[in-house]
Scaffold this active site. Structure first.
Site, short mmCIF file in Angstrom:
data_model
loop_
_atom_site.label_atom_id
_atom_site.label_comp_id
_atom_site.label_asym_id
_atom_site.label_seq_id
_atom_site.Cartn_x
_atom_site.Cartn_y
_atom_site.Cartn_z
N ARG A 1 64.26 41.02 53.41
CA ARG A 1 63.35 40.33 54.34
C ARG A 1 63.37 38.81 54.18
NH1 ARG A 1 58.79 42.56 56.62
NH2 ARG A 1 57.45 40.98 55.64
N CYS B 1 33.37 10.58 43.92
CA CYS B 1 33.72 11.85 43.27
C CYS B 1 32.70 12.20 42.21
CB CYS B 1 35.11 11.75 42.64
SG CYS B 1 35.54 13.15 41.57
N CYS C 1 34.22 12.10 38.46
CA CYS C 1 34.71 10.89 37.81
C CYS C 1 33.69 10.35 36.80
CB CYS C 1 35.02 9.82 38.86
SG CYS C 1 36.63 10.03 39.68
N HIS D 1 41.18 10.19 38.24
CA HIS D 1 41.00 10.99 39.45
C HIS D 1 42.35 11.41 40.06
CE1 HIS D 1 38.74 12.35 42.99
NE2 HIS D 1 39.63 11.72 43.75
N ASN E 1 42.05 26.33 39.51
CA ASN E 1 42.50 26.41 40.89
C ASN E 1 42.99 25.02 41.28
OD1 ASN E 1 41.70 29.13 41.26
ND2 ASN E 1 39.60 28.48 41.61
N SER F 1 37.50 22.72 45.47
CA SER F 1 36.54 21.96 46.27
C SER F 1 36.49 20.48 45.92
CB SER F 1 35.13 22.56 46.12
OG SER F 1 34.74 22.53 44.76
N HIS G 1 39.61 16.01 41.98
CA HIS G 1 39.70 15.51 40.60
C HIS G 1 40.23 16.65 39.71
CE1 HIS G 1 38.21 12.57 37.48
NE2 HIS G 1 38.57 13.62 36.75
N HIS H 1 40.71 19.41 37.40
CA HIS H 1 39.74 20.10 36.53
C HIS H 1 40.02 21.59 36.53
CE1 HIS H 1 37.93 20.78 40.50
NE2 HIS H 1 37.23 21.77 39.95
N GLN I 1 38.06 25.55 34.98
CA GLN I 1 36.76 26.18 34.77
C GLN I 1 36.82 27.21 33.65
OE1 GLN I 1 34.43 27.22 38.36
NE2 GLN I 1 36.22 26.57 39.55
N LYS J 1 52.63 32.50 51.17
CA LYS J 1 52.60 33.96 51.13
C LYS J 1 51.20 34.44 51.48
CE LYS J 1 53.05 38.29 49.54
NZ LYS J 1 53.79 39.33 50.26
N PHE J 2 51.11 35.41 52.40
CA PHE J 2 49.82 35.98 52.76
C PHE J 2 49.69 37.39 52.17
CE2 PHE J 2 50.39 32.79 56.06
CZ PHE J 2 49.13 32.23 56.16
N TYR K 1 49.77 45.52 54.81
CA TYR K 1 50.20 46.49 53.82
C TYR K 1 49.69 46.14 52.42
CZ TYR K 1 53.23 49.49 51.01
OH TYR K 1 53.69 50.43 50.11
N GLU K 2 49.69 44.83 52.09
CA GLU K 2 49.22 44.43 50.76
C GLU K 2 47.76 44.79 50.55
OE1 GLU K 2 52.57 41.38 51.49
OE2 GLU K 2 50.97 42.28 52.69
N GLN L 1 53.45 43.32 47.97
CA GLN L 1 54.85 43.31 48.41
C GLN L 1 55.38 41.89 48.34
OE1 GLN L 1 56.03 41.85 51.53
NE2 GLN L 1 58.14 42.52 51.21
#
Length: 341
Positions: free
Chosen positions: A28, A52, A55, A115, A155, A163, A166, A168, A170, A313-314, A318-319, A325
């Site tokens: 694919r 920010c 900061c 930052h 993330n 969100s 800066h 960071h 968690q 990638k979504f 099927y996923e 996949q």
């Protein structure tokens, strides 16, 4: 009938860490893409942003001022998903409608006062400061009598729901062991009970002998694309020594861990010439007071990008209804990443 070739033919791969499967469809990857393409956000940021809330010296949403910090800085999340003051309680209605209270602590770790710096843009010594903080927080939170699991994660990028730009990460520490670490605990415990060896140690031995999915290694850590990877450029950093948690890392191992993170994230940024988005996190033994000889310290990186900086990638269709996949094989991804070191 043609002979099966994993590089060309659809097949399923087993993930021994969580007991689940992924469907691999390498053919694919040849199809043209006419689907959604993401808009790229401008990456030019100042070293200090007066607006920010992460900061140094700035005011956070709760009215508190950040100190004039000069290195890694940790504080309790002003909007934590978990609260230490949550009272016990819950309900069970016929075994089908079940809820129980969950106690915990959420913290934010600013990697740097700058930052405009992400992990790949920091030097190894600065990343080592982050590793030191991770180690300290894991040990301190894990000693609390109501904390049985400590999840350290990042993330990176708006595409991953971050969100605030800066740099960071968690920490969510809680009373119960979440679903993904619980699966890994069960799978590793079953393997250790049968073989008296670490599942990831035996897996790592096979990967080092094969080399096709290894993308980087130093004296103490190996970075690879897992055989069972779901995300297109998913990777793991695995300790060469069988240890259970970050608190057991020696100074030399912490330096090597920081180096592995630096090398991998730098390669990610080179892949599509952007600040590469991902979710990453450390998996290690629970802090439930039990012995966990089965656990082997490692870190996951889950990046969403597939073909370019604008094609992701979504996890749909099927996923969501069947199983994960992927199109390009783990070996192809490893080869592309390895070429960037």
């Amino acid at each position: 009938m043609a002979t099966f070739n994993a590089a060309d033919h659809p097949h399923r791969r087993y993930n021994p860490l969580n007991g689940e499967w992924v469907l691999v469809s390498p053919h694919r990857a040849k199809r043209p893409w006419q689907g959604q393409q993401e808009e790229l956000s401008p990456e030019m940021r100042p070293a200090y942003d007066p607006g920010c809330y992460l900061c140094p010296t700035n005011v956070r949403a709760n009215g508190e001022h950040n100190p004039a910090y000069t290195s890694t800085y940790v504080f309790d999340n002003d909007f934590g998903a978990l609260q230490a003051t949550t009272p016990p309680g819950g309900f069970n209605k016929g075994g089908l409608l079940v809820a129980e209270s969950e106690r915990g602590i959420c913290k934010v770790i600013c990697f740097s006062p700058r930052h405009d710096l992400t992990l790949p843009q920091m030097d190894v010594a600065a990343i080592r400061h982050v590793v030191d903080v991770w180690q300290q927080e894991y040990e301190e939170l894990g000693k609390l009598d109501f904390i049985n699991h400590v999840q350290i994660f990042e993330n990176k990028g708006a595409m991953m729901g971050c969100s605030n730009p800066h740099p960071h990460g968690q920490i969510w520490a809680q009373s119960t062991i979440p679903a993904e670490p619980a699966k890994e605990t069960m799978q590793q415990a079953a393997y250790y009970s049968q073989h008296q060896r670490s599942l990831l140690q035996d897996y790592l031995d096979q990967e080092l002998a094969d080399t096709s999915r290894i993308i980087y290694q130093n004296e103490h850590f190996v970075t690879l694309v897992p055989f069972w990877a779901v995300w297109p450029f998913e990777t793991m950093i695995i300790s060469k020594r069988h240890l259970q948690h970050i608190g057991q890392l020696t100074d030399a191992e912490k330096d090597a861990f920081a180096d592995a993170i630096k090398q991998l994230t730098t390669a990610y940024d080179k892949l599509f010439n952007i600040s590469f988005p991902y979710s990453s996190g450390i998996h290690q033994q629970p802090t439930d007071g039990q012995e966990h000889p089965e656990w082997h310290f490692h870190m996951h990186f889950y990046p969403p990008l597939l073909r370019s900086a604008t094609v992701k990638k979504f996890m749909v269709g099927y996923e969501m209804l069947g199983e994960p996949q992927r199109d390009i094989t783990a070996e192809t991804s490893a080869e592309k990443l390895r070429s960037l070191f």
